[in-house]
Structures are given as C-alpha cells and as structure tokens.
Design an enzyme around this catalytic site. Structure first.
Site, short mmCIF file in Angstrom:
data_model
loop_
_atom_site.label_atom_id
_atom_site.label_comp_id
_atom_site.label_asym_id
_atom_site.label_seq_id
_atom_site.Cartn_x
_atom_site.Cartn_y
_atom_site.Cartn_z
N GLY A 36 -1.70 -8.35 -6.64
CA GLY A 36 -2.86 -7.56 -6.23
C GLY A 36 -4.15 -8.30 -6.56
O GLY A 36 -5.05 -8.45 -5.72
N HIS A 37 -4.24 -8.81 -7.81
CA HIS A 37 -5.43 -9.59 -8.21
C HIS A 37 -5.55 -10.85 -7.35
O HIS A 37 -6.64 -11.20 -6.90
CB HIS A 37 -5.31 -10.06 -9.66
CG HIS A 37 -5.25 -8.96 -10.68
ND1 HIS A 37 -4.15 -8.72 -11.46
CD2 HIS A 37 -6.18 -8.06 -11.05
CE1 HIS A 37 -4.39 -7.71 -12.27
NE2 HIS A 37 -5.62 -7.29 -12.05
N LYS A 152 -6.54 0.47 -5.66
CA LYS A 152 -5.64 1.11 -6.63
C LYS A 152 -6.44 1.95 -7.62
O LYS A 152 -6.05 3.05 -8.00
CB LYS A 152 -4.84 0.01 -7.33
CG LYS A 152 -4.32 0.34 -8.69
CD LYS A 152 -2.92 0.83 -8.65
CE LYS A 152 -2.41 1.25 -10.01
NZ LYS A 152 -3.15 0.83 -11.15
N SER A 188 0.40 -3.12 -10.85
CA SER A 188 -0.50 -2.85 -11.96
C SER A 188 -0.07 -3.70 -13.14
O SER A 188 1.13 -3.93 -13.35
CB SER A 188 -0.39 -1.36 -12.34
OG SER A 188 -0.93 -1.14 -13.62
#
Ligand code: PAF
Length: 280
Positions: A36-37, A152, A188
């Site tokens: 995600g990052h 998110k 996450s």
C-alpha cells in the site's frame, strides 16, 4: 536514495531541488512498509519529479502506549523496499528532531470540528491532534507540491484535507484506494502483529463491509450494521463501530443519500485494532 535524519539538512536540499523547478511528492509513513505504501511511492514517482518518503513512528498520535511500544519497526527492509519503488529521499528523524520541545509539550489545538470527535476520534482521544501536529511539522520541512495518502485511513485523509485548509499550506492532496491482500484484508502495518490464526479471522472485517455495501440499497441501515456487527462478534472481534456515513463530511447516515457514501469499521482482534472502509 538519499537518507536524511536532520530536518535542516533536508530542508536545504529540497530548497535547491525546488529552485530547479522540480515538483516534490511526499509520502509520510510510520514505516513497516507494505505494498500500500509502495503504491503511493510509485504514484508519486509518476506524478512528480522527486519523491520524499518519511518514516517516523509519531508518539503524539498513539492514545494507547502499548500500541506505540509494539508498533512494528522494520527499517532495513523498509529502505530496500523504498529503493526498489524508486523513492529519491528518505527522511528518518529521531523523536528529539521532530519534537525538540518535548513530546509532552502543549501544542496549539487544531479546530478539526466534528471530524475529530466522530468514529476514530471517539475511540482514540487526541489521536487526530497528534496526526495534525506531526503532518504539519513534516509539511513545513518538506513543503511538497503533492501529498500522497491512502484511503485506508479515510478519516485521517479528511483531517489532512482540513489541516491544509486551516494552515493554508499549498499542496495537492492525492488520496489513493486501499490495497488489499488476496483474500480482501486491507493492507496495514499492524497486520504483521496478527497471529496465524488471527490473520485468517481478520478477513472478516472486509467481508462484512463488502456484504453491507452490496445490500446498501436493499435493507435498512440499522439491519445492515447489526448483521455486520454480529458477524464480527461471532468471529471473535470486539467491535468499536460499524457505520455508514456521507463520504463528503463523515456525517452518519440512517438511510441512503444520492451522493457518495462510505461504510467504515473498526474492531479489535486480540491486541490488534483493525480499521477498514469502502466507498459506495
Ligand atoms: O498514516 C500514518 O502512517 C500516520 O498517521 C502519518 C500520516 C504518517 C502521521 O504520522
């Protein structure tokens, strides 16, 4: 990739780059990086000329000291991943570098209004003030043209939008969709702390949200939320909230509206608190 630990040195470096006319993209993180990052870094790379990523586990945004102590730190892996994704600069400051005044010093409060007391705000007192303080400090140092954040943390994105309005910092906020594991679990950093058994159960958050979203125009909101709550409880979660809100202002809804809506959930599995949301 350049590594900076001192804010003055980073500011000087970036000033030179900006004088040369470069657009600076910024991805603030707390490390323990996942896809995600990295997708934010890649997006920033496509849209700007120089990508700065920060890794700083910000003590003032943790309302639970245990959560802060146990926040995963994987700095060597993070550096490798950032290099692979094409980040140009990593800012890795110490706590004293970001808080020379001390973490317990009084900071002027931001007026985030309703956004601060709703949902996450109600369950994590002072969390968003801490986020505001650190993001404001980071933006002052990096002064990016573009800021990249993940959907998110939907409420956090709204807080940052408001922070930009309050401070008048001129930077474009890009909010990118949540990346998910193959089974649907939202990526996450905290997922790393789930046991193998908990990891299997964790998928229920996205499953329940998905069912809710699928039925959003078919059943009363009260029933939809009750079903999701029960599914999570039965799977072993302690539910903080399941809500459906106006995606524009996060006001909670008791029935459908014509504009965009968002379904949001927060629930604890053992020691780990998971959040997720889906736009409708
Ligand atoms: O989303 C996060 O990782 C953090 O809240 C942020 C924006 C880096 C501020 O510490």
């Amino acid at each position: 990739m350049y590594l900076f630990k001192q804010r003055a040195a980073l500011r000087d470096f970036l000033e030179q780059e900006k004088k040369a006319g470069k657009r600076v993209g910024f991805v603030p993180t707390m490390g323990a990086l996942h896809e995600g990052h990295l997708s934010l870094v890649r997006d920033a790379k496509e849209q700007t000329d120089l990508v700065v990523c920060s890794i700083f586990v910000n003590p003032t945004q943790f309302n639970d000291p245990k959560d802060f102590e146990k926040y995963p730190v994987t700095i060597n892996e993070d550096i490798q991943k950032l290099t692979g994704a094409g980040a140009d600069v990593l800012f890795l400051p110490a706590v004293t570098e970001m808080y020379p005044e001390g973490v317990n010093a009084q900071h002027p409060a931001y007026d985030f209004g309703y956004l601060e007391t709703a949902l996450e705000g109600a369950h994590r007192p002072n969390h968003f003030q801490g986020v505001g303080i650190i993001v404001h400090k980071l933006l002052d140092i990096v002064s990016p043209t573009d800021l990249f954040m993940g959907q998110k943390d939907f409420q956090q994105c709204m807080i940052i939008k408001r922070l930009l309005e309050i401070t008048g910092i001129p930077c474009v906020l890009h909010i990118r969709p949540t990346l998910r594991e193959a089974d649907g679990l939202a990526m996450s950093s905290r997922n790393m702390r789930l046991s193998a058994e908990e990891r299997k159960t964790a998928v229920q958050v996205s499953r329940s949200l998905k069912t809710l979203v699928r039925n959003i125009r078919l059943q009363p909101f009260g029933e939809l939320k009750e079903t999701a709550r029960n599914e999570l409880k039965n799977a072993g979660f302690l539910v903080d909230y399941i809500e459906i809100a106006d995606a524009g202002n996060l006001q909670l809804l008791s029935g459908p509206i014509p504009g965009p809506m968002v379904a949001l959930a927060a629930a604890k599995l053992g020691e780990i608190r998971l959040i997720d949301n889906m736009l409708v």
